[in-house]
Design a protein around this motif. Sequence first.
Motif: not given
Length: 380
Positions: A186-198, A219-230
């Motif tokens: 997910a982070a790699a795809f976002l980086k390619d789109q010009g978005i860096t996770p906070v 506290n880091k200002g996330a406006d959405v949370i991506l959760a990879f879970v069981y």
Amino acid sequence: MSIKHILNLTRRILPAITLATMAGAACAQNVVVGATVPLTGPLSLTGKQYFNSLKLAEDDINKAGGLQGKPVKFVFEDAQASNGTAVNAYVKLAQENKPAFTFLTSYSTQNMAVAPEVAKAGIPAMYAGGADAVADLRNPWMFRIRPQDSTAAVAMARFIKDELKLSKPGILYIQNDFGQGGANAAAAFLKDQGITPVGTEAYGQNDKDMSAQILSLKNKGADVILAFVYPQDGAMVLRQIKMLGLKQPVVASSAAFVPAAMQLLSPADLDNVWGVIDTYLPATDKGKSYAERFKQRFSMDADPYGAAYYDGAMLMAQAINAVGADPQKLQGYLKDLKGYQGVSHVYSFDAKGNGVHDVAIVKFAKGSKDMQFISTIKVD
């Protein structure tokens, strides 16, 4: 030895020989298929899903005439929750039952551990673990029947960018091959789109309190949370996000929404939550019919993991009926397969053995646990 003793010994031995011969003849009348499934232990909730799905497929295949005129018989071994047990279960199946085909568990670490034995046995195997690392082994005998984790991860990242139009994601993941692989993709795809996770936060598989990681992302200002879970930890993450008062939308991976996890959640926990799941079964007539039959038979809701095993079994039946049970011919049939329509997906296997290339986006009706289908995202 006297004649009397010989006669008495013969009377005892002959019935045993006859029973053994009859048992062998009965096995010869069946096409044996092996399956390693977590039947006991902490993974048994999901294991029960695909155990039931394979039993349903067994009945459907036999009602349709079996495999080249012979009944199919599924033989199960308990993989429990350890890699070593999964390996032993597979070896026992392969050596004692000589199956024409096998199904492995839906857990990537077990799939990785079993892979060398699958290659040694030279018997086609279908599995549902999502880690990209399994397919990267390029084991020619292993075929994946659900989306790989990077497919779901890219879909999650694409959804927050294109549909939610948010640009400050925080990533939370369970610390294992699945979670870290999904977070990295997910982070790699976002980086390619010009978005860096906070921020990116991990928690252990046995952790019960993820509040520190959740608050760190807030506290880091996330406006959405991506959760990879069981399943179980996913339910805890969603509950704790609401308990901590976060209002940010959450986009979570599929395991958070299997029936076993949904039982642990309230409607309030699912408010402003989006799911990227393997498939939404009611979206098609075939999927809806399967889900209804499954619930009627087993008194539990069907989930995408189980549906994948049902599809795999029906696909196996098509393959054996087409080319027979020779392992090399079955392997070739699956490698060449394109566009098989199952109850959950359309299957086409690529060079790494990945058969599924799409996921579904869902959300929940306000104040309820009613899942609503939003769209399908295809990732090539």
